[in-house]
Design a protein around this motif. Structure first.
Motif, short mmCIF file in Angstrom:
data_model
loop_
_atom_site.label_atom_id
_atom_site.label_comp_id
_atom_site.label_asym_id
_atom_site.label_seq_id
_atom_site.Cartn_x
_atom_site.Cartn_y
_atom_site.Cartn_z
N ALA A 201 16.08 5.96 -1.59
CA ALA A 201 16.62 5.54 -2.89
C ALA A 201 16.12 6.40 -4.03
CB ALA A 201 16.26 4.09 -3.15
N GLY A 202 15.03 7.16 -3.80
CA GLY A 202 14.53 8.05 -4.85
C GLY A 202 13.05 8.01 -5.14
N ALA A 203 12.27 7.15 -4.47
CA ALA A 203 10.82 7.15 -4.68
C ALA A 203 10.26 8.52 -4.30
CB ALA A 203 10.16 6.06 -3.85
N ALA A 204 9.34 9.04 -5.13
CA ALA A 204 8.92 10.43 -4.95
C ALA A 204 7.42 10.63 -4.86
CB ALA A 204 9.46 11.28 -6.11
N MET A 205 6.62 9.57 -5.06
CA MET A 205 5.17 9.76 -5.13
C MET A 205 4.46 8.55 -4.55
SD MET A 205 3.03 10.74 -8.61
CE MET A 205 2.69 9.12 -9.29
N SER A 206 3.20 8.77 -4.15
CA SER A 206 2.31 7.69 -3.73
C SER A 206 1.19 7.56 -4.75
CB SER A 206 1.71 7.97 -2.35
OG SER A 206 2.71 8.01 -1.35
N THR A 207 0.99 6.35 -5.25
CA THR A 207 -0.06 6.09 -6.23
C THR A 207 -1.40 5.87 -5.52
OG1 THR A 207 1.45 5.13 -7.85
CG2 THR A 207 -0.86 4.46 -8.00
N HIS A 208 -2.43 6.62 -5.93
CA HIS A 208 -3.78 6.58 -5.35
C HIS A 208 -3.76 6.14 -3.88
CE1 HIS A 208 -3.63 2.31 -6.28
NE2 HIS A 208 -3.84 2.49 -7.57
N LEU A 209 -3.15 6.97 -3.04
CA LEU A 209 -3.00 6.65 -1.62
C LEU A 209 -4.36 6.40 -0.97
CD1 LEU A 209 -0.88 6.37 0.63
CD2 LEU A 209 -1.35 8.74 1.24
N GLY A 210 -4.42 5.35 -0.15
CA GLY A 210 -5.66 4.97 0.52
C GLY A 210 -6.44 3.92 -0.22
N ASN A 211 -6.06 3.66 -1.47
CA ASN A 211 -6.68 2.59 -2.26
C ASN A 211 -5.60 1.61 -2.68
OD1 ASN A 211 -8.54 5.27 -3.36
ND2 ASN A 211 -9.56 3.49 -2.46
N GLY A 212 -6.02 0.41 -3.09
CA GLY A 212 -5.04 -0.64 -3.34
C GLY A 212 -4.37 -1.02 -2.05
N ALA A 213 -5.19 -1.34 -1.03
CA ALA A 213 -4.69 -1.62 0.31
C ALA A 213 -5.49 -2.75 0.95
CB ALA A 213 -4.78 -0.36 1.18
N HIS A 214 -4.97 -3.29 2.06
CA HIS A 214 -5.71 -4.28 2.81
C HIS A 214 -7.00 -3.67 3.35
CE1 HIS A 214 -1.56 -6.00 3.19
NE2 HIS A 214 -2.21 -7.12 3.03
N VAL A 215 -8.02 -4.49 3.48
CA VAL A 215 -9.28 -4.03 4.06
C VAL A 215 -9.07 -3.67 5.53
CG1 VAL A 215 -11.64 -4.68 4.64
CG2 VAL A 215 -10.66 -5.38 2.45
N MET A 216 -8.25 -4.46 6.24
CA MET A 216 -7.95 -4.22 7.64
C MET A 216 -6.45 -3.98 7.80
SD MET A 216 -10.87 -4.45 9.24
CE MET A 216 -10.47 -4.74 10.96
N LEU A 217 -6.10 -2.93 8.56
CA LEU A 217 -4.71 -2.58 8.83
C LEU A 217 -4.50 -2.37 10.32
CD1 LEU A 217 -3.89 0.07 6.07
CD2 LEU A 217 -2.85 -2.18 6.30
N PRO A 218 -3.27 -2.55 10.83
CA PRO A 218 -2.98 -2.12 12.19
C PRO A 218 -3.28 -0.62 12.33
CG PRO A 218 -1.18 -3.40 11.29
CD PRO A 218 -2.09 -3.10 10.14
N ARG A 219 -3.82 -0.22 13.45
CA ARG A 219 -4.17 1.21 13.57
C ARG A 219 -2.93 2.09 13.41
NH1 ARG A 219 -5.54 1.96 20.05
NH2 ARG A 219 -3.63 0.96 20.83
N HIS A 220 -1.79 1.64 13.92
CA HIS A 220 -0.49 2.27 13.70
C HIS A 220 0.59 1.38 14.29
CE1 HIS A 220 -0.95 3.50 17.93
NE2 HIS A 220 -2.04 4.16 17.59
N PRO A 221 1.74 1.29 13.58
CA PRO A 221 2.02 1.93 12.30
C PRO A 221 1.44 1.13 11.14
CG PRO A 221 3.92 0.69 12.99
CD PRO A 221 2.91 0.57 14.11
N ASN A 222 1.34 1.77 9.98
CA ASN A 222 0.97 1.07 8.74
C ASN A 222 1.47 1.88 7.55
OD1 ASN A 222 -1.17 2.94 7.77
ND2 ASN A 222 -2.29 2.22 9.59
N TYR A 223 1.38 1.29 6.38
CA TYR A 223 2.00 1.91 5.19
C TYR A 223 1.26 3.16 4.72
CZ TYR A 223 -1.31 -1.54 3.20
OH TYR A 223 -2.40 -2.31 2.92
N ILE A 224 0.00 3.34 5.10
CA ILE A 224 -0.69 4.58 4.72
C ILE A 224 -0.21 5.74 5.58
CG2 ILE A 224 -2.92 5.76 4.63
CD1 ILE A 224 -4.18 3.13 3.81
N TRP A 225 -0.17 5.54 6.90
CA TRP A 225 0.35 6.58 7.79
C TRP A 225 1.77 6.97 7.39
CZ3 TRP A 225 -2.55 9.58 10.45
CH2 TRP A 225 -3.69 9.12 11.10
#
Length: 382
Positions: A201-225
């Motif tokens: 749709a046009g999103a072009a950037m990631s804001t402070h990637l790796g921060n502002g996230a859950h403390v625990m994430l699935p190893r993969h897939p996840n929104y950081i990967w």
């Protein structure tokens, strides 16, 4: 002005005319005279405040915007995007109006504020991704509301951080792109397919990637990967040495290459001495002598960034994650190029004479002089 070119390490003379770089010529016959480095002025896409002043104070005073703009010269920041975070509709509108008013009243502020970054309220309501943003104000993207804020800002909102997990996100993103506003993915709990739809749709950037996230994430897939792997997304990183480990910084730089940028995401305590403080957002916090800002009752939880871009540049270079010149570009030329502003030309003839003279000892950077459109706006003795 004279100095060492930050990229070539060669002594140069920079000639300025009418606020632009007229020419850059080799400097000869200098012998052993010590010269400072010269680099393009720093461009920060995300600043919440500085020296005890906060863009998210309600009500925001126009004088505060002007004072922050001038104070940032001492940090080598010649252009920046004041960042307004999640708040009530009325408070956001008032902040936008205050920034617009400050720009109209002060030529220095008008030249320094390249645009406004709206970080929220269209973000994830989940604990973790939401960060310090107030849950009661989080809401789905609403175009009519955004238009109201953009009118108050007199068209100055240039970046919007949102989470694409909302069903309304793709249509909102497309409208932002059509109006010339950059959409950045951040404070998100979005599924992988939702991130792909946002980019389409046009999103072009990631804001402070790796921060502002859950403390625990699935190893993969996840929104950081997913964001790291998406070749269309530019990525912003907070490289203060506290928000992200060196391993993540290395991986992000390798994955994103020339689409990697630095931001400070600095809060009002940036530039302040170490000590205990009471913030209107975050409560009681501690700023350590090492530069880390954490909650007073839990040193493991960060309370925001308290460092300016030069800190991140020095950290990347000192840890040999990237060379100094590349780290400097990540906080100057690249964000300018991404946002399409004239300072993207860097140190070349015809570019704006937004320049910085600085010292680098292998661990720390010290700003000596800052120039805005060829005019010295900050000076410090060597």
């Amino acid at each position: 002005m004279e100095g060492i070119h930050y990229r070539t390490s060669e002594p140069i003379s920079v000639y300025v005319k009418n606020g632009l770089i007229e020419s850059i010529k080799p400097l000869t016959g200098e012998g052993e005279r010590s010269l400072p480095f010269i680099g393009p002025g720093l461009v920060d896409l995300q600043i919440n405040g500085y020296l005890g002043m906060d863009f998210n104070t309600d009500p925001l005073q126009k004088a505060t915007v002007e004072r922050i703009t001038r104070a940032l010269w001492s940090e080598g920041v010649t252009s920046y995007y004041p960042t307004i975070i999640t708040n009530s509709d009325e408070a956001i509108e008032a902040a936008m109006s205050a920034i617009a008013g400050a720009c109209k009243e002060s030529p220095d502020t008008e030249r320094g504020v390249a645009g406004i970054h709206l970080e929220g309220p269209f973000i994830s309501p989940d604990d973790g991704p939401r960060g310090a943003h107030a849950r009661r104000y989080v809401k789905p993207p609403e175009w009519s509301l955004f238009e109201r804020w953009q009118e108050a800002a007199e068209g100055r909102i240039q970046i919007v951080t949102l989470s694409p997990e909302w069903p309304e996100a793709p249509d909102f993103i497309a409208k932002c792109k059509a109006s010339g506003v950059v959409v950045s993915i951040g404070h998100t709990a979005a599924a992988e397919e939702q991130i792909r739809e946002a980019v389409a749709a046009g999103a072009a950037m990631s804001t402070h990637l790796g921060n502002g996230a859950h403390v625990m994430l699935p190893r993969h897939p996840n929104y950081i990967w997913e964001q790291l792997a998406n070749d269309e997304l530019w990525t912003c990183l907070i490289a203060d040495g506290f928000h992200l480990p060196e391993s993540f910084l290395k991986v992000a730089v390798k994955a994103k290459g020339n689409k990697t940028m630095l931001v400070s995401d600095a809060v009002s305590l940036s530039g302040m001495p170490a000590g205990e403080y009471d913030l209107h957002i975050g409560g009681k916090v501690v700023l350590t002598s090492e530069g880390k800002l954490h909650l007073a009752d839990n040193p493991k939880i960060l309370a925001g960034s308290a460092q300016m871009p030069i800190w991140g540049i020095a950290h990347l270079a000192a840890k040999q994650i990237v060379p100094l010149a590349e780290a400097w570009d990540m906080a100057s030329v690249r964000p300018s190029a991404f946002m399409g502003v004239p300072s993207a030309q860097g140190m070349n003839a015809g570019a704006p004479a937004d320049l910085v003279q600085f010292e680098w000892d292998g661990e720390r950077i010290r700003i000596l002089k800052s120039y805005k459109q060829g005019k010295e706006v900050y000076g410090n003795e060597r």
